[in-house]
Scaffold this motif. Structure first.
Motif, PDB file in Angstrom:
ATOM      1  N   CYS A 167       0.873  -1.167   0.000  1.00 27.75           N
ATOM      2  CA  CYS A 167       0.000   0.000   0.000  1.00 27.75           C
ATOM      3  C   CYS A 167       0.914   1.222   0.000  1.00 27.75           C
ATOM      4  CB  CYS A 167      -0.901   0.001   1.234  1.00 27.75           C
ATOM      5  SG  CYS A 167      -2.047   1.395   1.275  1.00 27.75           S
ATOM      6  N   PRO A 219      -2.979   5.535  -4.825  1.00 29.38           N
ATOM      7  CA  PRO A 219      -2.454   5.723  -3.470  1.00 29.38           C
ATOM      8  C   PRO A 219      -3.493   5.304  -2.420  1.00 29.38           C
ATOM      9  CG  PRO A 219      -2.007   7.649  -4.808  1.00 29.38           C
ATOM     10  CD  PRO A 219      -2.912   6.766  -5.613  1.00 29.38           C
ATOM     11  N   GLU A 220      -3.000   4.722  -1.343  1.00 34.41           N
ATOM     12  CA  GLU A 220      -3.801   4.257  -0.204  1.00 34.41           C
ATOM     13  C   GLU A 220      -4.594   2.985  -0.488  1.00 34.41           C
ATOM     14  OE1 GLU A 220      -3.151   5.583   2.668  1.00 34.41           O
ATOM     15  OE2 GLU A 220      -2.126   7.351   1.907  1.00 34.41           O
ATOM     16  N   GLU A 221      -4.544   2.438  -1.705  1.00 36.26           N
ATOM     17  CA  GLU A 221      -5.183   1.160  -2.000  1.00 36.26           C
ATOM     18  C   GLU A 221      -4.222   0.025  -1.651  1.00 36.26           C
ATOM     19  OE1 GLU A 221      -8.288   1.551  -5.669  1.00 36.26           O
ATOM     20  OE2 GLU A 221      -6.224   1.109  -6.178  1.00 36.26           O
ATOM     21  N   SER A 222      -4.755  -1.035  -1.090  1.00 34.40           N
ATOM     22  CA  SER A 222      -3.957  -2.221  -0.809  1.00 34.40           C
ATOM     23  C   SER A 222      -4.045  -3.175  -1.988  1.00 34.40           C
ATOM     24  CB  SER A 222      -4.474  -2.936   0.436  1.00 34.40           C
ATOM     25  OG  SER A 222      -4.241  -2.151   1.573  1.00 34.40           O
ATOM     26  N   ALA A 258       1.458   5.124   0.403  1.00 38.59           N
ATOM     27  CA  ALA A 258       0.837   6.289   1.050  1.00 38.59           C
ATOM     28  C   ALA A 258       0.657   7.435   0.064  1.00 38.59           C
ATOM     29  CB  ALA A 258       1.692   6.736   2.229  1.00 38.59           C
ATOM     30  N   SER A 259      -0.384   8.192   0.262  1.00 43.95           N
ATOM     31  CA  SER A 259      -0.658   9.320  -0.639  1.00 43.95           C
ATOM     32  C   SER A 259       0.379  10.429  -0.514  1.00 43.95           C
ATOM     33  CB  SER A 259      -2.057   9.887  -0.384  1.00 43.95           C
ATOM     34  OG  SER A 259      -2.172  10.310   0.949  1.00 43.95           O
ATOM     35  N   ASP A 260       1.181  10.407   0.574  1.00 47.80           N
ATOM     36  CA  ASP A 260       2.216  11.435   0.717  1.00 47.80           C
ATOM     37  C   ASP A 260       3.593  10.950   0.242  1.00 47.80           C
ATOM     38  OD1 ASP A 260       2.773   9.655   2.753  1.00 47.80           O
ATOM     39  OD2 ASP A 260       2.934  11.180   4.324  1.00 47.80           O
TER      40      ASP A 260
END
Length: 104
Positions: free
Chosen positions: A16, A69-72, A18-20
């Motif tokens: 996953c 982003p943030e998807e597993s 991270a969006s950052d």
């Protein structure tokens, strides 16, 4: 995270992003997705964790659907006579697949 021991014929892990993460804002502004090179970095890391090998060669790779982003997503590696086949899936859908080689 579901992982198998190095002696097993396959290895699974969950990734996953991270969006950052530093690469996300530029890929693509307003519609971010995880770059293929970052997916391959996760393949390399999994190969290192599973077999203690560095990624030496990407024989083939196909990106079939985006990872956001943030998807597993589940990453599975399977050993095949000197090469390793990988698939990345989200909810059963194949997002990427390919064949890599490792070296010590």
């Amino acid at each position: 995270m579901d992982q198998c021991s190095p002696s097993d014929a396959s290895y699974r892990t969950v990734l996953c992003v991270a969006s950052d993460h530093p690469c996300i804002p530029g890929h693509f502004p307003g519609h971010p997705l995880v770059p293929g090179v970052l997916v391959l970095e996760h393949v390399a890391r999994a190969l290192r964790e599973w077999r203690g090998l560095r990624l030496a060669c990407v024989r083939e790779v196909k990106f079939l659907a985006p990872l956001y982003p943030e998807e597993s997503a589940e990453l599975e590696l399977v050993g095949l006579s000197g090469q390793v086949r990988f698939e990345m899936r989200r909810e059963g859908k194949v997002l990427a697949r390919g064949v890599v080689e490792g070296a010590s």
